[in-house]
Design a protein around this motif. Structure first.
Motif: not given
Length: 76
Positions: A42-60
């Motif tokens: 579940s922690s891993y999935n939260v990290d993935i969700d946070n990363a995807l959200e960050s990418i959507k915001k252009g943070n990459f």
């Protein structure tokens, strides 16, 4: 290894951090180390969700930018 010196160094580096997402990740890491009940999947999935959200915001970084950043690691 002088554990006290290592901890002092970590404290100094943490005091320099200004990135809220890094602070959250560090908090999650410390919680998972200190609490064996945390579900790692579940922690891993939260990290993935946070990363995807960050990418959507252009943070990459582009691949070229990442390579330049990596070249600087360990050269302080």
């Amino acid at each position: 290894m002088d554990i006290k010196a290592e901890i002092n160094w970590i404290h100094q580096e943490i005091d320099k951090v200004k990135d809220p997402s890094f602070v959250q990740k560090l908090k999650n890491l410390l919680q998972s180390v200190n609490n064996s009940d945390i579900d790692s999947d579940s922690s891993y999935n939260v990290d993935i969700d946070n990363a995807l959200e960050s990418i959507k915001k252009g943070n990459f970084y582009t691949e070229d930018q990442a390579r330049e950043i990596a070249k600087k690691w360990g050269r302080k």
